[in-house]
Scaffold this active site. Sequence first.
Site, short mmCIF file in Angstrom:
data_model
loop_
_atom_site.label_atom_id
_atom_site.label_comp_id
_atom_site.label_asym_id
_atom_site.label_seq_id
_atom_site.Cartn_x
_atom_site.Cartn_y
_atom_site.Cartn_z
N SER A 148 39.74 31.57 42.70
CA SER A 148 41.03 32.27 42.62
C SER A 148 42.13 31.29 42.99
O SER A 148 41.83 30.23 43.57
CB SER A 148 41.01 33.44 43.62
OG SER A 148 42.32 33.86 43.94
N TYR A 161 39.58 37.41 51.89
CA TYR A 161 39.46 36.98 50.48
C TYR A 161 39.81 35.50 50.35
O TYR A 161 39.11 34.73 49.69
CB TYR A 161 40.40 37.85 49.63
CG TYR A 161 40.31 37.64 48.15
CD1 TYR A 161 39.33 38.27 47.39
CD2 TYR A 161 41.23 36.84 47.47
CE1 TYR A 161 39.26 38.09 46.01
CE2 TYR A 161 41.18 36.67 46.10
CZ TYR A 161 40.20 37.30 45.36
OH TYR A 161 40.14 37.13 43.99
P1 NAP Z 1 36.61 44.34 39.16
O1 NAP Z 1 37.29 44.81 37.91
O2 NAP Z 1 36.75 45.15 40.41
O3 NAP Z 1 35.04 44.14 38.84
C1 NAP Z 1 34.15 43.72 39.83
C2 NAP Z 1 32.75 43.66 39.27
O4 NAP Z 1 31.86 43.21 40.32
C3 NAP Z 1 32.23 44.99 38.79
O5 NAP Z 1 31.36 44.80 37.70
C4 NAP Z 1 31.44 45.48 40.01
O6 NAP Z 1 30.47 46.44 39.61
C5 NAP Z 1 30.83 44.18 40.51
N1 NAP Z 1 30.46 44.17 41.93
C6 NAP Z 1 31.28 44.33 43.00
N2 NAP Z 1 30.57 44.27 44.14
C7 NAP Z 1 29.28 44.05 43.78
C8 NAP Z 1 28.06 43.91 44.51
N3 NAP Z 1 28.02 43.96 45.86
N4 NAP Z 1 26.91 43.70 43.83
C9 NAP Z 1 26.91 43.65 42.47
N5 NAP Z 1 28.04 43.78 41.74
C10 NAP Z 1 29.21 43.98 42.39
O7 NAP Z 1 37.12 42.86 39.56
P2 NAP Z 1 37.87 41.74 38.67
O8 NAP Z 1 39.33 41.87 38.85
O9 NAP Z 1 37.33 41.73 37.30
O10 NAP Z 1 37.43 40.41 39.46
C11 NAP Z 1 36.27 39.67 39.08
C12 NAP Z 1 36.29 38.34 39.80
O11 NAP Z 1 37.47 37.61 39.48
C13 NAP Z 1 36.26 38.46 41.33
O12 NAP Z 1 35.49 37.44 41.87
C14 NAP Z 1 37.73 38.26 41.70
O13 NAP Z 1 37.88 37.80 43.01
C15 NAP Z 1 38.13 37.22 40.68
N6 NAP Z 1 39.57 37.14 40.43
C16 NAP Z 1 40.27 38.19 39.94
C17 NAP Z 1 41.64 38.03 39.69
C18 NAP Z 1 42.45 39.13 39.11
O14 NAP Z 1 43.67 38.93 38.93
N7 NAP Z 1 41.88 40.29 38.81
C19 NAP Z 1 42.28 36.83 39.95
C20 NAP Z 1 41.52 35.78 40.47
C21 NAP Z 1 40.17 35.94 40.69
P3 NAP Z 1 29.94 47.63 40.61
O15 NAP Z 1 31.13 48.08 41.40
O16 NAP Z 1 29.34 48.63 39.72
O17 NAP Z 1 28.93 46.94 41.47
#
Ligand code: NAP
Length: 257
Positions: A148, A161
């Site tokens: 990130s 985080y």
């Molecule tokens: P999201 O929409 O909340 O999706 C998270 C995913 O992770 C879901 O498939 C969730 O499925 C799974 N998950 C969460 N906890 C888990 C666990 N303990 N075991 C197995 N699966 C788990 O999040 P996102 O925004 O797409 O983010 C994805 C990644 O990108 C993260 O690492 C985040 O830090 C990074 N990121 C995001 C952004 C942004 O702007 N969104 C920016 C920089 C980095 P279940 O809940 O069904 O388990």
Amino acid sequence: MGSNLFDLTGRIALVTGSSRGIGKQLAAGLADAGATIVLHGRNAETLAATAAEFAQRFGQARIFSYAFDVTDAAAVAGGIAAIEAEVGPIRILVNNAGIQHRVPLLELDVADWQRVLDTNLTSAFLVGREAARGMLERGAGKIINICSVQTDLARPTIAAYTAAKGGLRNLTRAMTAEWAGAGLQINGIAPGYIHTEMTQNLVDDKKFNSWILGRTPAGRWGTVADLAGPAVWLASDGSDYVNGQTIFIDGGMTVVV
Ligand code: NAP
């Protein structure tokens, strides 16, 4: 080396947390490049819906899904073993599963600190370690850790985080130190502010939104589509001498003040 450096045909890619959000789009990008995809998450219903959508789009034969908790060492070991036995050798692992928790540092409970560290950092160690066992034996594998801008930059209310994502860059380097000599490439992708479900509340916050637009040289939020090209590159033969790097995909946010 094939004629198309970015062709992933026949390669099995596990993307953790790919039932929705960024992981789902990364998985779609890898599938577009030809990979066989192992979708993943905890919620079986969301996972099944995404698997059905992917099967329709990319063909049933290339789409698999497994549910396990990436913070549970035994569940991870069982999950990876099952994938390798039933689908085949994992060639590409994207450690994407992650969570956010916003609260001022003085009000941050130890349990919440731990949950954020476990999900964003320890998970990459656990899944990476299990997947690397086979990759090391076979002398080939790509691991992409989703970091990130908080790998580099802090902001109030997201201390756990920030600590986890900073640690993930150094875990990427540690994996490189031990595994690069055996033919693995381990790199990080650090997305900037990407418009997803996880950030919808920030997009809706007028003050925050105008801060992002002003603070980002590209002048816009990132989209999940912006992440697919770099992910395909780091998963492909086109990046075979790229080791231990974290690539920021942030519209220039981390290089301009
Ligand atoms: P999201 O929409 O909340 O999706 C998270 C995913 O992770 C879901 O498939 C969730 O499925 C799974 N998950 C969460 N906890 C888990 C666990 N303990 N075991 C197995 N699966 C788990 O999040 P996102 O925004 O797409 O983010 C994805 C990644 O990108 C993260 O690492 C985040 O830090 C990074 N990121 C995001 C952004 C942004 O702007 N969104 C920016 C920089 C980095 P279940 O809940 O069904 O388990």
